[in-house]
Motif scaffolding. Sequence first.
Motif, PDB file in Angstrom:
ATOM      1  N   ARG A   1      -8.094   3.234  -4.081  1.00  0.00           N
ATOM      2  CA  ARG A   1      -8.616   4.600  -4.142  1.00  0.00           C
ATOM      3  C   ARG A   1     -10.000   4.692  -3.532  1.00  0.00           C
ATOM      4  O   ARG A   1     -10.563   5.792  -3.404  1.00  0.00           O
ATOM      5  CB  ARG A   1      -8.641   5.076  -5.596  1.00  0.00           C
TER       6      ARG A   1
ATOM      7  N   TYR B   1       0.852  -1.187   0.000  1.00  0.00           N
ATOM      8  CA  TYR B   1       0.000   0.000   0.000  1.00  0.00           C
ATOM      9  C   TYR B   1       0.885   1.234   0.000  1.00  0.00           C
ATOM     10  O   TYR B   1       1.557   1.537   0.982  1.00  0.00           O
ATOM     11  CB  TYR B   1      -0.932   0.029   1.209  1.00  0.00           C
ATOM     12  N   ASP B   2       0.912   1.937  -1.113  1.00  0.00           N
ATOM     13  CA  ASP B   2       1.679   3.170  -1.267  1.00  0.00           C
ATOM     14  C   ASP B   2       0.685   4.317  -1.372  1.00  0.00           C
ATOM     15  O   ASP B   2       0.014   4.484  -2.393  1.00  0.00           O
ATOM     16  CB  ASP B   2       2.554   3.086  -2.519  1.00  0.00           C
ATOM     17  N   LYS B   3       0.573   5.110  -0.310  1.00  0.00           N
ATOM     18  CA  LYS B   3      -0.410   6.190  -0.291  1.00  0.00           C
ATOM     19  C   LYS B   3      -0.180   7.200  -1.407  1.00  0.00           C
ATOM     20  O   LYS B   3      -1.126   7.821  -1.905  1.00  0.00           O
ATOM     21  CB  LYS B   3      -0.363   6.913   1.064  1.00  0.00           C
ATOM     22  N   SER B   4       1.067   7.366  -1.804  1.00  0.00           N
ATOM     23  CA  SER B   4       1.357   8.334  -2.865  1.00  0.00           C
ATOM     24  C   SER B   4       0.995   7.800  -4.243  1.00  0.00           C
ATOM     25  O   SER B   4       0.847   8.579  -5.194  1.00  0.00           O
ATOM     26  CB  SER B   4       2.851   8.706  -2.844  1.00  0.00           C
ATOM     27  N   ARG B   5       0.853   6.483  -4.364  1.00  0.00           N
ATOM     28  CA  ARG B   5       0.500   5.881  -5.642  1.00  0.00           C
ATOM     29  C   ARG B   5      -0.355   4.645  -5.383  1.00  0.00           C
ATOM     30  O   ARG B   5       0.054   3.511  -5.615  1.00  0.00           O
ATOM     31  CB  ARG B   5       1.769   5.505  -6.419  1.00  0.00           C
ATOM     32  N   PRO B   6      -1.584   4.858  -4.901  1.00  0.00           N
ATOM     33  CA  PRO B   6      -2.437   3.709  -4.574  1.00  0.00           C
ATOM     34  C   PRO B   6      -2.827   2.924  -5.817  1.00  0.00           C
ATOM     35  O   PRO B   6      -2.942   3.475  -6.914  1.00  0.00           O
ATOM     36  CB  PRO B   6      -3.661   4.357  -3.923  1.00  0.00           C
TER      37      PRO B   6
END
Length: 321
Positions: free
Chosen positions: A188, A178-183
Motif C-alpha cells: 500500500r 501483487y494483487d492490485k485489488s487486494r494489496p
Amino acid sequence: MARNPHIIQLPRWAIPENQVTDERLFLNRRKFLTQSTLVATAAYLPMLASAKVGDLADRLSGATKTVSHNEKLTRFEDVSGYNNFYELGTDKGDPAANAEALRTDPWSISVEGECQNPGKLTFEDLIAGQTMEERIYKLRCVEAWSMIIPWSGFPLASLLKKFQPTSDAKYVSFETLYDKSRPLPGQRRNVIDWPYREGLRMDEAMHPLTFVAVGLYGKPIPNQNGAPLRLVVPWKYGFKSIKSIVKIKFTRDQPQTSWNMLAPQEYGFYSNVNPEVDHPRWSQKRERRIGELFRVRTEMLNGYAPEVAELYKGMDLQKYF
C-alpha cells in the motif's frame, strides 16, 4: 550397518548432521513462546489445512538430507521473526506481525517466455514428482547480517527443465505476488515499483546449488519467510532469493530487478557476496550472525567460491557487482 535411504553422499560443502542444533532448543525462549509461536503457527495453517498439500509436511520431514554448512544454525525464532519482506512491511518485525495477510491457498505460478512448454501450474502440480532435499545454506543480507537456515525443497534446475527453455533463453526472471485489488500491507506504500522482481542468468539458475525452498526446519515455509515457495541462491545477497513466487519468465535480455531499479549505484544485477565490493554506505568485509554478538569475516561468494567462481571467470566483479 545398513545405509539410511534418506542420507546421500555429502559434497565438499557438507558437514555431519550431529553439528546441527536441535530445533527443540530454539523453542523455549520467552519471546518466541509469547509472540512468534502464534504468528508462525498461523502462517502454517493455510497450507496444512489444504487436502491437496496435506502430505507436504510428511514429505519435508522425510527429505533427503544434504547438510551443507559448518556453522551453528540460526534460532528458529530469529529466522521466522526477523525478516526482509517488504510486501508485509519494511520493519524487520512487520512480516511476522502481518503474516496472516498473505493467503497461500490456492496458489499458482505462470511460466512464459523463451520456452517450449509455457503455462500455469498450481503449487501442488509444481511440486508433484519433485524429490525433496534438506540443505543448510547461509542467507546473507547487505546490512552485514546473516542466517544459517535448514531449507527443504529441490534444485531450481529440476523445475525449469520441465518447461524446456529454448536456446534463446539467456536469463530467467521471477515476480512476487501483487494483487492490485487486494494489496498486501507493505504494497500500500510506494516503497518499490510493485511487483517485486528478480532475475538470474541461465547458468546461475541451472546451477545445482540454486534451490527452490518450500520448507524450513522440516515444516512448510512460514508466510513471513516467503510461503509457499521461494528462491534460495546461497552465494548471493538475500534479496536475490525472491519470496512468494507467482511468475517465472525466460528472456533473451537481462531482466529488471527491483533493487537495481530502485538504487542501481548500490545494488547490481548480480549481487554476489563479494567482501571487496563495499556497499556505498557500509563495509561488506565483516558480517554478524543474527542472534550472535561478534562479527566474522565475510567469505567470497558466501563461502561457495569453489562451486560457483567458474560462472564469473573473466568478469570484472568490481563492475558487474
